[in-house]
Design a protein around this motif. Structure first.
Motif, PDB file in Angstrom:
ATOM      1  N   TRP A  38       0.842  -1.204   0.000  1.00  0.00           N
ATOM      2  CA  TRP A  38       0.000   0.000   0.000  1.00  0.00           C
ATOM      3  C   TRP A  38       0.876   1.253   0.000  1.00  0.00           C
ATOM      4  CZ3 TRP A  38      -5.406  -0.677   2.237  1.00  0.00           C
ATOM      5  CH2 TRP A  38      -6.186   0.476   2.077  1.00  0.00           C
ATOM      6  N   THR A  68      -4.658  -5.678  -4.581  1.00  0.00           N
ATOM      7  CA  THR A  68      -5.491  -6.567  -3.765  1.00  0.00           C
ATOM      8  C   THR A  68      -5.686  -7.920  -4.442  1.00  0.00           C
ATOM      9  OG1 THR A  68      -7.522  -5.587  -4.680  1.00  0.00           O
ATOM     10  CG2 THR A  68      -6.684  -4.673  -2.616  1.00  0.00           C
ATOM     11  N   ARG A  73     -11.525  -5.323  -2.245  1.00  0.00           N
ATOM     12  CA  ARG A  73     -11.480  -3.978  -1.682  1.00  0.00           C
ATOM     13  C   ARG A  73     -11.859  -3.960  -0.193  1.00  0.00           C
ATOM     14  NH1 ARG A  73     -12.022   0.968  -4.209  1.00  0.00           N
ATOM     15  NH2 ARG A  73     -12.738  -0.019  -6.141  1.00  0.00           N
ATOM     16  N   TYR A 132      -9.528  -3.344   3.262  1.00  0.00           N
ATOM     17  CA  TYR A 132      -9.769  -2.262   4.224  1.00  0.00           C
ATOM     18  C   TYR A 132      -9.835  -2.814   5.642  1.00  0.00           C
ATOM     19  CZ  TYR A 132     -11.049   0.707   0.220  1.00  0.00           C
ATOM     20  OH  TYR A 132     -11.050   1.425  -0.948  1.00  0.00           O
ATOM     21  N   ARG A 133     -10.507  -3.923   5.811  1.00  0.00           N
ATOM     22  CA  ARG A 133     -10.627  -4.518   7.147  1.00  0.00           C
ATOM     23  C   ARG A 133      -9.263  -4.958   7.682  1.00  0.00           C
ATOM     24  NH1 ARG A 133     -15.822  -8.659   6.701  1.00  0.00           N
ATOM     25  NH2 ARG A 133     -17.477  -7.081   6.433  1.00  0.00           N
ATOM     26  N   TYR A 151      -4.497   3.516   7.044  1.00  0.00           N
ATOM     27  CA  TYR A 151      -4.816   3.234   5.644  1.00  0.00           C
ATOM     28  C   TYR A 151      -6.330   3.272   5.411  1.00  0.00           C
ATOM     29  CZ  TYR A 151      -0.005   1.579   5.827  1.00  0.00           C
ATOM     30  OH  TYR A 151       1.343   1.501   6.024  1.00  0.00           O
ATOM     31  N   ALA A 152      -7.075   2.588   6.276  1.00  0.00           N
ATOM     32  CA  ALA A 152      -8.535   2.531   6.164  1.00  0.00           C
ATOM     33  C   ALA A 152      -9.113   2.611   7.572  1.00  0.00           C
ATOM     34  CB  ALA A 152      -8.960   1.245   5.470  1.00  0.00           C
ATOM     35  N   ARG A 155     -12.303   2.831   9.946  1.00  0.00           N
ATOM     36  CA  ARG A 155     -13.731   2.534   9.878  1.00  0.00           C
ATOM     37  C   ARG A 155     -14.536   3.623  10.579  1.00  0.00           C
ATOM     38  NH1 ARG A 155     -17.091  -3.087  11.140  1.00  0.00           N
ATOM     39  NH2 ARG A 155     -19.101  -2.238  10.440  1.00  0.00           N
ATOM     40  N   TYR A 191     -15.699   3.461   5.378  1.00  0.00           N
ATOM     41  CA  TYR A 191     -14.279   3.630   5.657  1.00  0.00           C
ATOM     42  C   TYR A 191     -13.775   4.947   5.080  1.00  0.00           C
ATOM     43  CZ  TYR A 191     -14.141  -1.277   6.996  1.00  0.00           C
ATOM     44  OH  TYR A 191     -14.375  -2.467   7.635  1.00  0.00           O
ATOM     45  N   VAL A 231     -10.497   6.203   3.572  1.00  0.00           N
ATOM     46  CA  VAL A 231      -9.376   5.476   2.964  1.00  0.00           C
ATOM     47  C   VAL A 231      -8.375   6.471   2.388  1.00  0.00           C
ATOM     48  CG1 VAL A 231      -8.722   3.718   1.277  1.00  0.00           C
ATOM     49  CG2 VAL A 231     -10.982   3.615   2.377  1.00  0.00           C
ATOM     50  N   LYS A 235      -5.019   6.686  -0.076  1.00  0.00           N
ATOM     51  CA  LYS A 235      -4.125   6.042  -1.044  1.00  0.00           C
ATOM     52  C   LYS A 235      -3.206   7.116  -1.603  1.00  0.00           C
ATOM     53  CE  LYS A 235      -7.707   2.752  -2.566  1.00  0.00           C
ATOM     54  NZ  LYS A 235      -8.994   3.453  -2.377  1.00  0.00           N
ATOM     55  N   GLN A 260     -18.740   6.040  -3.417  1.00  0.00           N
ATOM     56  CA  GLN A 260     -17.450   6.562  -2.979  1.00  0.00           C
ATOM     57  C   GLN A 260     -17.470   8.086  -3.099  1.00  0.00           C
ATOM     58  OE1 GLN A 260     -15.379   4.151  -6.028  1.00  0.00           O
ATOM     59  NE2 GLN A 260     -14.009   3.500  -4.397  1.00  0.00           N
TER      60      GLN A 260
END
Length: 334
Positions: free
Chosen positions: A177, A190, A197, A201-202, A208-209, A211, A278, A280, A282, A304
């Protein structure tokens, strides 16, 4: 405009058929079967002038008013990119097409509708009062299929892929990442790690992600409207993604729906379908791409929301807005 409270798909589900089959039942009356090839449809639509483009999934509907100009063909991915209508098109999922002309309480409604192999709507185009209705008959005739009454072949709807993560690969995921230079590299990464995806995230976790609580979508839209921050909204399905870039202004709650009702842009999102959200981050060559992404209980992507990277001030304001959104834990313990 499709009524977000009662869609054709809802009626079709009640009848135990697909939406495409519901439309096909009116062939010879209000519907005409047309070619479903975007290379044929998109150039023809330019003659209709200003129209409304609609793309939706089970939980979200996006509508943009504009012209179908600047089409770029592609075997696996095509696109329309202009100031008003911004589409990413995946032709393999454009299977059945119809032109529909129907008298309603508001007058004649003319629309082009495209469906996938399961009979689910991929993309719809609605004529408006300002459209070139005189061109409609010629467009339909140009796209019309010779065989009008062949029953549509419907295949079972593919289930949404549930979250696929590999906790044993968490360190490798974060390391990969960190190497991202473009958001399009993310899904390639991924897949290489045998995740998807939501699963990634989890596994990755913050920073990074992070929640968030499902209710933050309301907060996000309200704050974006209050501060006039331009944002990007992506809504799609397997065959088409439609994008809004710009401000949001009028935010309206209607039952389970949170709506943006602006001139030239409507968004209808089912808040009660949102199961996970989330924030996120990047990395890209132009700076961090920060998104807020909403998923349903099956793991399907609903929508999104991004900042506008090319506008440094707007990107910074968006970053601050997202940073202020409460995490799920904070929401639970409050």
């Amino acid at each position: 405009m499709e009524n977000p409270k009662m869609r054709d798909r809802d009626l079709a589900d009640k009848l135990g058929i697909s939406e495409a089959e519901l439309v096909a039942a009116t062939l010879g009356e209000t519907a005409t079967r047309i070619v479903a090839d975007p290379d044929r449809i998109m150039p023809a639509l330019t003659r209709l002038g200003e129209v409304m483009a609609l793309t939706r999934n089970e939980s979200c509907v996006i509508e943009k008013v504009g012209h179908y100009d600047n089409y770029t063909s592609g075997e696996h991915a095509a696109m329309i990119v202009n100031q008003e209508i911004d589409l990413r098109i995946f032709p393999n999922h454009w299977v059945q097409g119809f032109a529909i002309e129907q008298e309603t309480e508001r007058g004649m409604r003319r629309t082009i509708q495209v469906f996938d192999a399961a009979g689910d709507a991929v993309h719809k185009v609605f004529l408006r009062d300002g459209s070139n209705a005189d061109a409609w008959a010629g467009v339909v005739e140009e796209l019309r299929l010779e065989d009008q009454f062949d029953a549509p072949e419907i295949v079972p709807r593919k289930p949404v892929e549930p979250a696929k993560g590999r906790p044993d690969q968490a360190e490798r995921l974060r390391a990969e990442w960190d190497k991202l230079t473009d958001t399009h590299q993310f899904l390639i990464m991924t897949r290489r790690l045998k995740m998807n995806r939501l699963g990634a995230y989890r596994v990755a976790g913050a920073p990074y992600a992070r929640r968030l609580a499902p209710g933050v979508i309301d907060t996000l839209l309200s704050k974006a409207a209050e501060t006039a921050i331009p944002i990007m909204v992506f809504v799609g399905n397997a065959g088409c993604i439609e994008i809004h870039t710009g401000p949001v202004n009028r935010i309206v709650e209607m039952g389970p729906w949170i709506n943006v009702l602006d001139p030239g842009f409507d968004l209808h999102l089912r808040r009660d379908h949102v199961a996970e959200v989330y924030a996120v981050t990047k990395s890209t060559r132009r700076g961090d791409a920060i998104s807020v992404e909403a998923f349903d209980s099956a793991g399907g992507l609903i929508a999104q929301f991004f900042g506008v990277l090319r506008d440094e001030g707007a990107a910074q304001a968006w970053s601050a807005l997202v940073a202020d959104l409460a995490t799920l834990d904070a929401e639970v313990t409050a």
